[in-house]
Design a protein around this motif. Structure first.
Motif, PDB file in Angstrom:
ATOM      1  N   VAL A 168     -10.312  -8.255 -11.909  1.00 48.84           N
ATOM      2  CA  VAL A 168      -9.336  -7.348 -11.979  1.00 48.84           C
ATOM      3  C   VAL A 168      -9.899  -6.100 -10.963  1.00 48.84           C
ATOM      4  CG1 VAL A 168      -8.436  -5.410 -13.290  1.00 48.84           C
ATOM      5  CG2 VAL A 168      -8.841  -7.518 -14.481  1.00 48.84           C
ATOM      6  N   PRO A 169      -8.742  -5.755 -10.020  1.00 49.82           N
ATOM      7  CA  PRO A 169      -9.036  -4.880  -8.788  1.00 49.82           C
ATOM      8  C   PRO A 169      -9.733  -3.737  -9.380  1.00 49.82           C
ATOM      9  CG  PRO A 169      -7.039  -5.980  -8.618  1.00 49.82           C
ATOM     10  CD  PRO A 169      -7.517  -6.130  -9.991  1.00 49.82           C
ATOM     11  N   GLU A 170     -10.643  -2.930  -8.544  1.00 55.26           N
ATOM     12  CA  GLU A 170     -11.106  -1.567  -9.057  1.00 55.26           C
ATOM     13  C   GLU A 170     -10.166  -0.655  -9.366  1.00 55.26           C
ATOM     14  OE1 GLU A 170     -14.606   1.472  -7.160  1.00 55.26           O
ATOM     15  OE2 GLU A 170     -13.998  -0.438  -6.049  1.00 55.26           O
ATOM     16  N   ILE A 171     -10.456   0.241 -10.264  1.00 54.44           N
ATOM     17  CA  ILE A 171      -9.404   1.414 -10.527  1.00 54.44           C
ATOM     18  C   ILE A 171      -9.766   2.712  -9.473  1.00 54.44           C
ATOM     19  CG2 ILE A 171      -8.966   3.164 -12.408  1.00 54.44           C
ATOM     20  CD1 ILE A 171      -9.663   1.408 -14.422  1.00 54.44           C
ATOM     21  N   MET A 172      -8.779   3.098  -8.820  1.00 50.63           N
ATOM     22  CA  MET A 172      -8.703   4.151  -7.901  1.00 50.63           C
ATOM     23  C   MET A 172      -7.443   5.043  -7.926  1.00 50.63           C
ATOM     24  SD  MET A 172     -10.135   2.437  -4.210  1.00 50.63           S
ATOM     25  CE  MET A 172     -11.645   1.276  -4.253  1.00 50.63           C
ATOM     26  N   LYS A 173      -7.636   6.141  -7.360  1.00 53.37           N
ATOM     27  CA  LYS A 173      -6.399   6.919  -7.131  1.00 53.37           C
ATOM     28  C   LYS A 173      -5.602   6.603  -6.055  1.00 53.37           C
ATOM     29  CE  LYS A 173      -7.823  11.391  -9.352  1.00 53.37           C
ATOM     30  NZ  LYS A 173      -8.361  12.507  -9.251  1.00 53.37           N
ATOM     31  N   TYR A 174      -4.271   6.687  -5.786  1.00 56.04           N
ATOM     32  CA  TYR A 174      -3.357   6.316  -5.056  1.00 56.04           C
ATOM     33  C   TYR A 174      -4.063   6.924  -3.289  1.00 56.04           C
ATOM     34  CZ  TYR A 174       0.617   5.752  -1.628  1.00 56.04           C
ATOM     35  OH  TYR A 174       1.490   5.417  -0.472  1.00 56.04           O
ATOM     36  N   HIS A 175      -4.244   6.057  -2.484  1.00 58.84           N
ATOM     37  CA  HIS A 175      -4.632   6.633  -1.324  1.00 58.84           C
ATOM     38  C   HIS A 175      -4.245   6.129  -0.017  1.00 58.84           C
ATOM     39  CE1 HIS A 175      -7.651   3.428  -2.297  1.00 58.84           C
ATOM     40  NE2 HIS A 175      -7.696   3.389  -0.933  1.00 58.84           N
ATOM     41  N   SER A 176      -3.038   5.188  -0.047  1.00 59.91           N
ATOM     42  CA  SER A 176      -2.628   4.484   1.104  1.00 59.91           C
ATOM     43  C   SER A 176      -1.565   4.855   1.799  1.00 59.91           C
ATOM     44  CB  SER A 176      -2.155   3.202   0.446  1.00 59.91           C
ATOM     45  OG  SER A 176      -3.422   2.319  -0.041  1.00 59.91           O
ATOM     46  N   THR A 190      -0.483  -1.702 -12.509  1.00 56.00           N
ATOM     47  CA  THR A 190       0.035  -1.709 -11.334  1.00 56.00           C
ATOM     48  C   THR A 190      -1.201  -1.826 -10.069  1.00 56.00           C
ATOM     49  OG1 THR A 190       1.843  -0.454 -11.940  1.00 56.00           O
ATOM     50  CG2 THR A 190       1.400  -0.885  -9.309  1.00 56.00           C
ATOM     51  N   VAL A 191      -0.903  -2.865  -9.324  1.00 50.18           N
ATOM     52  CA  VAL A 191      -2.091  -3.141  -8.129  1.00 50.18           C
ATOM     53  C   VAL A 191      -1.499  -2.721  -6.774  1.00 50.18           C
ATOM     54  CG1 VAL A 191      -3.473  -4.790  -6.998  1.00 50.18           C
ATOM     55  CG2 VAL A 191      -3.507  -4.739  -9.635  1.00 50.18           C
ATOM     56  N   ILE A 192      -2.157  -2.142  -6.052  1.00 47.89           N
ATOM     57  CA  ILE A 192      -1.626  -1.912  -4.469  1.00 47.89           C
ATOM     58  C   ILE A 192      -2.519  -2.853  -3.700  1.00 47.89           C
ATOM     59  CG2 ILE A 192      -1.971  -0.041  -2.706  1.00 47.89           C
ATOM     60  CD1 ILE A 192      -0.833   2.086  -4.534  1.00 47.89           C
ATOM     61  N   ILE A 199       5.835  -1.879   3.099  1.00 47.39           N
ATOM     62  CA  ILE A 199       7.034  -1.467   2.522  1.00 47.39           C
ATOM     63  C   ILE A 199       7.512   0.098   2.794  1.00 47.39           C
ATOM     64  CG2 ILE A 199       7.621  -0.640   0.077  1.00 47.39           C
ATOM     65  CD1 ILE A 199       5.710  -2.565  -1.289  1.00 47.39           C
ATOM     66  N   SER A 200       8.726   0.218   2.862  1.00 49.45           N
ATOM     67  CA  SER A 200       9.437   1.250   3.555  1.00 49.45           C
ATOM     68  C   SER A 200       8.973   2.357   2.775  1.00 49.45           C
ATOM     69  CB  SER A 200      11.063   0.968   3.422  1.00 49.45           C
ATOM     70  OG  SER A 200      11.501   1.198   2.138  1.00 49.45           O
ATOM     71  N   LYS A 201       9.043   3.412   3.517  1.00 50.66           N
ATOM     72  CA  LYS A 201       8.657   4.863   3.009  1.00 50.66           C
ATOM     73  C   LYS A 201       9.261   5.267   1.851  1.00 50.66           C
ATOM     74  CE  LYS A 201       7.801   9.773   4.379  1.00 50.66           C
ATOM     75  NZ  LYS A 201       7.998  10.669   5.612  1.00 50.66           N
ATOM     76  N   ASP A 202      10.499   5.029   1.691  1.00 52.81           N
ATOM     77  CA  ASP A 202      11.279   5.495   0.529  1.00 52.81           C
ATOM     78  C   ASP A 202      10.838   4.780  -0.761  1.00 52.81           C
ATOM     79  OD1 ASP A 202      12.485   7.475   1.932  1.00 52.81           O
ATOM     80  OD2 ASP A 202      14.403   6.477   2.088  1.00 52.81           O
ATOM     81  N   ASP A 203      10.848   3.332  -0.650  1.00 55.34           N
ATOM     82  CA  ASP A 203      10.452   2.517  -1.792  1.00 55.34           C
ATOM     83  C   ASP A 203       9.027   2.672  -2.134  1.00 55.34           C
ATOM     84  OD1 ASP A 203      12.920   1.497  -2.002  1.00 55.34           O
ATOM     85  OD2 ASP A 203      12.575  -0.346  -0.944  1.00 55.34           O
ATOM     86  N   ASN A 204       8.458   3.034  -1.235  1.00 56.60           N
ATOM     87  CA  ASN A 204       6.927   3.298  -1.444  1.00 56.60           C
ATOM     88  C   ASN A 204       6.555   4.341  -2.184  1.00 56.60           C
ATOM     89  OD1 ASN A 204       4.234   2.616  -0.990  1.00 56.60           O
ATOM     90  ND2 ASN A 204       4.046   4.680  -0.044  1.00 56.60           N
ATOM     91  N   GLN A 205       7.489   5.433  -1.920  1.00 57.34           N
ATOM     92  CA  GLN A 205       7.274   6.736  -2.696  1.00 57.34           C
ATOM     93  C   GLN A 205       7.791   6.423  -4.237  1.00 57.34           C
ATOM     94  OE1 GLN A 205       6.113   9.898  -2.297  1.00 57.34           O
ATOM     95  NE2 GLN A 205       5.476   8.942  -0.366  1.00 57.34           N
ATOM     96  N   LYS A 206       8.631   5.476  -4.510  1.00 61.26           N
ATOM     97  CA  LYS A 206       9.073   5.266  -5.763  1.00 61.26           C
ATOM     98  C   LYS A 206       8.155   4.523  -6.620  1.00 61.26           C
ATOM     99  CE  LYS A 206      14.007   5.536  -4.702  1.00 61.26           C
ATOM    100  NZ  LYS A 206      15.554   4.650  -4.618  1.00 61.26           N
ATOM    101  N   LEU A 207       7.748   3.411  -5.947  1.00 65.24           N
ATOM    102  CA  LEU A 207       6.574   2.783  -6.598  1.00 65.24           C
ATOM    103  C   LEU A 207       5.254   3.314  -6.597  1.00 65.24           C
ATOM    104  CD1 LEU A 207       7.330  -0.691  -4.481  1.00 65.24           C
ATOM    105  CD2 LEU A 207       8.038  -0.370  -6.958  1.00 65.24           C
ATOM    106  N   LYS A 208       5.165   4.365  -5.765  1.00 63.22           N
ATOM    107  CA  LYS A 208       4.014   5.107  -6.059  1.00 63.22           C
ATOM    108  C   LYS A 208       4.024   5.969  -7.344  1.00 63.22           C
ATOM    109  CE  LYS A 208       1.644   9.371  -4.020  1.00 63.22           C
ATOM    110  NZ  LYS A 208       1.752  10.467  -2.974  1.00 63.22           N
ATOM    111  N   LYS A 209       5.039   6.436  -7.865  1.00 65.60           N
ATOM    112  CA  LYS A 209       5.449   7.076  -8.827  1.00 65.60           C
ATOM    113  C   LYS A 209       5.106   6.228 -10.283  1.00 65.60           C
ATOM    114  CE  LYS A 209       8.717  10.511  -7.437  1.00 65.60           C
ATOM    115  NZ  LYS A 209      10.200  11.111  -7.521  1.00 65.60           N
TER     116      LYS A 209
END
Length: 241
Positions: free
Chosen positions: A129-137, A101-103, A82-92
């Motif tokens: 259900v995927p493991e719960i983690m902080k955003y790190h991608s 939300t699953v990444i 996903i593009s950098k700008d859209d990724n930033q919005k989805l990261k929020k």
């Protein structure tokens, strides 16, 4: 020369949470007769472990709705994050923890938090259900959000280069609008020097429509497929269940 299969509701029956033996026999017979067989799924490789899909000798994998394509040895053939700008919005959205939300990144998948909606949705497709983690991608290939359609459309409307597809009433995959299973399939066909009119596709969900249409007159919908999928197929086969 090549056949692409969706997973949920196409190869895997969620009544028995596995691939029916008759389907396994058919896949092995295809291989024996010289056809190459591929998966084309919204899932990531780790999710396929639970379904024993990797027990079958597929020639390659179109994963995460076409955003990551691998050969049988898991070498990357194609990737599109996903593009950098859209990724930033989805990261929020992910970090806001108001919507489950699953990444999905190159290494696997993880979630922000768990509630009844995501638990039921994953149960419906025989997945944990995927493991719960902080955003790190650094690169994300797909976000899956678990909410109602109105909310999902509102989120996607804020993005410049993304689209979404629904796989149940409260589960939506968000990927680059220039992506999709059909793009991934074309990249795989190119790698194996197979022409577009030399492959078939089987599917049952909304995210399968484009690949059924891409298969020149040999797009096959399952008997349990959604009605829009059946309308875009050349043939309708039996119900998976």
């Amino acid at each position: 020369k090549a056949i692409f299969f969706d997973v949920d509701g196409t190869l895997v029956s969620h009544t028995i949470s596995s691939i029916p033996q008759s389907t396994k026999s058919a896949l092995n017979l295809l291989h024996k007769n010289g056809a190459k067989i591929f998966l084309a799924t919204g899932k990531h490789l780790p999710e396929l472990q639970d379904l024993h899909v990797k027990d079958i000798p597929f020639d390659g994998y179109v994963l995460i709705n076409g955003q990551l394509c691998l050969d049988k040895n898991q070498n990357i053939l194609y990737k599109q994050p996903i593009s950098k700008d859209d990724n930033q919005k989805l990261k929020k959205v992910f970090e806001g923890k108001e919507i489950p939300t699953v990444i999905l990144d190159k290494d696997g998948l993880y979630s922000n938090f768990v509630n009844g909606i995501i638990t039921q949705a994953q149960k419906d497709v025989s997945s944990s259900v995927p493991e719960i983690m902080k955003y790190h991608s650094s690169n994300v290939y797909q976000y899956t959000i678990y909410t109602d359609e109105t909310c999902a459309k509102k989120i996607v409307s804020t993005l410049q280069n993304c689209s979404m597809s629904k796989w149940n009433s409260k589960s939506f995959d968000i990927i680059p609008s220039s992506g999709g299973k059909s793009i991934g399939i074309l990249k795989v066909l190119e790698h194996f020097h197979i022409q577009q009119d030399e492959f078939m596709a089987f599917g049952d969900g909304e995210n399968d429509i484009e690949m059924l249409k891409l298969a020149h007159n040999i797009g096959i919908a399952m008997g349990n497929a959604d009605e829009p999928v059946k309308k875009n197929a050349n043939y309708i086969t039996n119900h998976i269940y």
